[in-house]
Design a protein around this motif. Structure first.
Motif, PDB file in Angstrom:
ATOM      1  N   ALA A 155      -4.574   1.410   5.845  1.00 12.28           N
ATOM      2  CA  ALA A 155      -3.905   1.830   4.612  1.00 12.28           C
ATOM      3  C   ALA A 155      -4.618   1.274   3.385  1.00 12.28           C
ATOM      4  O   ALA A 155      -4.801   1.980   2.383  1.00 12.28           O
ATOM      5  CB  ALA A 155      -2.448   1.375   4.624  1.00 12.28           C
ATOM      6  N   LEU A 156      -5.054   0.017   3.455  1.00 11.43           N
ATOM      7  CA  LEU A 156      -5.752  -0.600   2.326  1.00 11.43           C
ATOM      8  C   LEU A 156      -7.072   0.106   2.048  1.00 11.43           C
ATOM      9  O   LEU A 156      -7.392   0.428   0.894  1.00 11.43           O
ATOM     10  CB  LEU A 156      -5.997  -2.083   2.615  1.00 11.43           C
ATOM     11  CG  LEU A 156      -6.795  -2.848   1.552  1.00 11.43           C
ATOM     12  CD1 LEU A 156      -6.080  -2.820   0.212  1.00 11.43           C
ATOM     13  CD2 LEU A 156      -7.041  -4.289   2.006  1.00 11.43           C
ATOM     14  N   CYS A 162       0.827  -1.212   0.000  1.00 12.75           N
ATOM     15  CA  CYS A 162       0.000   0.000   0.000  1.00 12.75           C
ATOM     16  C   CYS A 162       0.859   1.259   0.000  1.00 12.75           C
ATOM     17  O   CYS A 162       0.612   2.198  -0.768  1.00 12.75           O
ATOM     18  CB  CYS A 162      -0.931   0.011   1.210  1.00 12.75           C
ATOM     19  SG  CYS A 162      -2.292  -1.175   1.128  1.00 12.75           S
ATOM     20  N   THR A 163       1.885   1.292   0.845  1.00 14.02           N
ATOM     21  CA  THR A 163       2.731   2.484   0.892  1.00 14.02           C
ATOM     22  C   THR A 163       3.503   2.663  -0.405  1.00 14.02           C
ATOM     23  O   THR A 163       3.728   3.802  -0.851  1.00 14.02           O
ATOM     24  CB  THR A 163       3.714   2.430   2.077  1.00 14.02           C
ATOM     25  OG1 THR A 163       4.510   1.246   2.005  1.00 14.02           O
ATOM     26  CG2 THR A 163       2.966   2.449   3.398  1.00 14.02           C
ATOM     27  N   GLY A 164       3.919   1.542  -1.027  1.00 15.54           N
ATOM     28  CA  GLY A 164       4.595   1.637  -2.311  1.00 15.54           C
ATOM     29  C   GLY A 164       3.705   2.255  -3.376  1.00 15.54           C
ATOM     30  O   GLY A 164       4.154   3.078  -4.186  1.00 15.54           O
ATOM     31  N   ILE A 165       2.428   1.894  -3.373  1.00 15.17           N
ATOM     32  CA  ILE A 165       1.491   2.447  -4.358  1.00 15.17           C
ATOM     33  C   ILE A 165       1.208   3.914  -4.049  1.00 15.17           C
ATOM     34  O   ILE A 165       1.145   4.758  -4.951  1.00 15.17           O
ATOM     35  CB  ILE A 165       0.194   1.615  -4.388  1.00 15.17           C
ATOM     36  CG1 ILE A 165       0.497   0.203  -4.904  1.00 15.17           C
ATOM     37  CG2 ILE A 165      -0.858   2.289  -5.268  1.00 15.17           C
ATOM     38  CD1 ILE A 165      -0.656  -0.763  -4.777  1.00 15.17           C
ATOM     39  N   PHE A 166       1.022   4.247  -2.771  1.00 17.69           N
ATOM     40  CA  PHE A 166       0.824   5.651  -2.404  1.00 17.69           C
ATOM     41  C   PHE A 166       1.968   6.519  -2.934  1.00 17.69           C
ATOM     42  O   PHE A 166       1.742   7.562  -3.561  1.00 17.69           O
ATOM     43  CB  PHE A 166       0.754   5.807  -0.878  1.00 17.69           C
ATOM     44  CG  PHE A 166      -0.604   5.517  -0.285  1.00 17.69           C
ATOM     45  CD1 PHE A 166      -1.738   6.175  -0.733  1.00 17.69           C
ATOM     46  CD2 PHE A 166      -0.745   4.605   0.748  1.00 17.69           C
ATOM     47  CE1 PHE A 166      -2.983   5.921  -0.176  1.00 17.69           C
ATOM     48  CE2 PHE A 166      -1.974   4.331   1.307  1.00 17.69           C
ATOM     49  CZ  PHE A 166      -3.111   4.994   0.847  1.00 17.69           C
ATOM     50  N   THR A 167       3.202   6.098  -2.671  1.00 18.70           N
ATOM     51  CA  THR A 167       4.345   6.917  -3.077  1.00 18.70           C
ATOM     52  C   THR A 167       4.499   6.971  -4.588  1.00 18.70           C
ATOM     53  O   THR A 167       4.917   7.990  -5.134  1.00 18.70           O
ATOM     54  CB  THR A 167       5.652   6.404  -2.443  1.00 18.70           C
ATOM     55  OG1 THR A 167       5.837   5.023  -2.757  1.00 18.70           O
ATOM     56  CG2 THR A 167       5.614   6.567  -0.937  1.00 18.70           C
ATOM     57  N   SER A 168       4.143   5.893  -5.271  1.00 18.67           N
ATOM     58  CA  SER A 168       4.244   5.898  -6.729  1.00 18.67           C
ATOM     59  C   SER A 168       3.233   6.854  -7.352  1.00 18.67           C
ATOM     60  O   SER A 168       3.427   7.327  -8.471  1.00 18.67           O
ATOM     61  CB  SER A 168       4.034   4.484  -7.281  1.00 18.67           C
ATOM     62  OG  SER A 168       2.721   4.032  -7.042  1.00 18.67           O
ATOM     63  N   PRO A 172       1.174   7.676   3.992  1.00 17.30           N
ATOM     64  CA  PRO A 172       1.926   6.680   4.770  1.00 17.30           C
ATOM     65  C   PRO A 172       2.525   7.261   6.049  1.00 17.30           C
ATOM     66  O   PRO A 172       2.632   6.559   7.059  1.00 17.30           O
ATOM     67  CB  PRO A 172       3.036   6.242   3.800  1.00 17.30           C
ATOM     68  CG  PRO A 172       2.483   6.503   2.446  1.00 17.30           C
ATOM     69  CD  PRO A 172       1.668   7.745   2.596  1.00 17.30           C
ATOM     70  N   LEU A 173       2.895   8.549   6.009  1.00 18.50           N
ATOM     71  CA  LEU A 173       3.439   9.193   7.204  1.00 18.50           C
ATOM     72  C   LEU A 173       2.406   9.209   8.321  1.00 18.50           C
ATOM     73  O   LEU A 173       2.710   8.887   9.469  1.00 18.50           O
ATOM     74  CB  LEU A 173       3.889  10.617   6.870  1.00 18.50           C
ATOM     75  CG  LEU A 173       4.263  11.500   8.067  1.00 18.50           C
ATOM     76  CD1 LEU A 173       5.434  10.904   8.832  1.00 18.50           C
ATOM     77  CD2 LEU A 173       4.602  12.919   7.584  1.00 18.50           C
TER      78      LEU A 173
END
Length: 445
Positions: free
Chosen positions: A208-209, A151-157, A164-165
């Motif tokens: 997150a999801l 989830c955090t990887g997709i947010f940042t992308s 995520p913070l």
């Protein structure tokens, strides 16, 4: 909160994007450190050694999660930069199906092989039971760990590094409070440390999801999109598998190093456990900035703005060096204070081992920062062969030299710590050379 990294000043955009990522990982590492502090101060030196002995094994699971995060983020960033929203949603759906399958397989393997790995790395008998208990609870939470990292990887992308913070701030505070409740108040010992992480991480991953699914509705697509695509899975795997292998080989290398550390007894294990947590805090911050640079690179290459890649590298390297300064100053000049956070004054052998590690390794943080920034650009440009070559060079040198210096040349535990600067320095030269070749310009991404 979805951000296009292909517009505006490269430095301003990259820094604004990366700093929330940096704060996120700092909170994540803070509660990892809090686990060790509470174990060492409130349970004892053996408990700290038990958590430390299981640490390189837990890092294998973390490696799969982080490698998947990095690989998936590169593909999603490129599709987002190219405004291919239908394919982007197909990629995300495909990623989640793969996530479920991999997490189940890893959980089963972990439960079957956990104790064998602890024996393989020569975990001392006086800490084996606690290390095994901590590891089992950690493995049961792997689905949450994997889901959260995806989830955090997709947010940042998608250019959103703030969400995520927020989750990590909440998760970190909850983890520390649960540590205090389970270990200090309820006297649950090492199990309390593990359960605190399990609960906090599980809550963060579910939130997150839910948030990500809501956020994706903002990306409008007129045409229907596939919920699973084998060609898309292949495209993701081309980047994700090398990233996972890179992270896993590093973790396997750390198993060999941990085995060597374990041969010097529980005091050195405890000192190394504390020092490596502090070291991981610093290096993970640098790596996180590198991940931000990967997303920046992938978005701009997807938008065919290759000239911004070099600008991003220079901006990322400058930010990374600035971040290194406080870590170096505290760890090098305040190493005794840093080790005192984890252990009581009577644990002199462990404290001395940790201080030696920090004073040998920390001056080279500035070197490894340049390496990880070069790696970030290579990964964002899908130049995975170059990226993996530099990583394996660093790993091989550190593992081999640790045994040579510690056993072959008779430097003892200090020889293990000496291997870090040699591996980092040589692999940095290699990484920078590959970056200068600009292999992303020679292939169709």
């Amino acid at each position: 909160m979805i951000t296009d990294l292909t517009q505006g000043s490269s430095r301003k955009m990259l820094w604004a994007f990366s700093i929330p990522m940096l704060l996120s990982v700092m909170f994540q590492q803070m509660y990892n450190i809090a686990d060790s502090i509470i174990a060492g101060r409130f349970i004892g030196e053996d408990a700290l050694a038990a958590v430390g002995a299981s640490y390189p094994i837990t890092m294998i699971f973390m490696a799969v999660a982080v490698g998947s995060n990095i690989g998936c983020a590169v593909v999603v960033s490129r599709l987002f930069g190219g405004r291919q929203y239908g394919k982007l949603k197909t990629a995300i759906c495909t990623i989640f199906f793969a996530c479920i399958g991999v997490s189940i397989a890893m959980t089963v393997l972990g439960l079957l092989l956990g104790n064998g790995l602890l024996s393989l790395i020569q975990t001392p008998e006086n800490v084996f039971a606690d290390a095994s208990l901590y590891l089992r609870i950690y493995i049961f939470g792997f689905l949450f760990l994997f889901l959260y990292n995806i989830c955090t990887g997709i947010f940042t992308s998608l250019g959103d590094s703030r969400t995520p913070l927020y989750f990590l701030i909440g998760s970190s505070i909850a983890n520390i409070l649960l540590d205090i409740l389970f270990v200090v108040a309820l006297q649950m010992g090492v199990a309390g440390v593990a359960w605190a992480t399990f609960v906090a991480q599980g809550a963060a991953s579910i939130l997150a999801l839910v948030t990500l699914l809501h956020r994706l509705k903002q990306l409008r697509t007129n045409e229907p999109y596939e919920k699973f695509s084998a060609p898309m899975l292949k495209q993701i795997a081309i980047v994700a598998i090398p990233s996972i292998l890179q992270q896993c080989f590093v973790s396997v290398g750390n198993l060999f190093v941990q085995s060597l550390v374990n041969s010097f007894g529980s005091a050195v294990i405890a000192g190394y456990s504390a020092a490596i947590k502090l070291n991981t805090f610093a290096v993970t911050c640098m790596t996180t900035l590198s991940n931000g640079l990967s997303s920046f690179t992938a978005q701009n290459l997807g938008a065919e703005k290759n000239e911004r890649v070099g600008e991003g590298f220079r901006a990322g390297a400058l930010l990374g060096i600035l971040v290194c300064v406080p870590f170096f100053l505290f760890y090098f000049f305040g190493s005794e204070t840093a080790m005192g956070l984890f252990m009581k004054a009577e644990s002199q052998g462990a404290i001395r081992a940790g201080i030696a590690f920090l004073r040998i390794v920390t001056p080279f943080y500035f070197v490894v920062t340049i390496k990880v920034m070069c790696d970030g650009v290579l990964r964002g440009g899908s130049a995975m062969l170059y990226f993996m070559t530099t990583t394996f060079t660093d790993l091989l040198l550190r593992v081999v030299l640790a045994f040579v210096f510690a056993k072959g040349l008779g430097f003892g535990a200090t020889g293990i710590w000496m291997a870090w600067p040699f591996g980092w320095s040589l692999s940095t030269l290699l990484s920078f050379g590959f970056y200068r070749l600009k292999p992303w310009e020679k292939k169709k991404l």
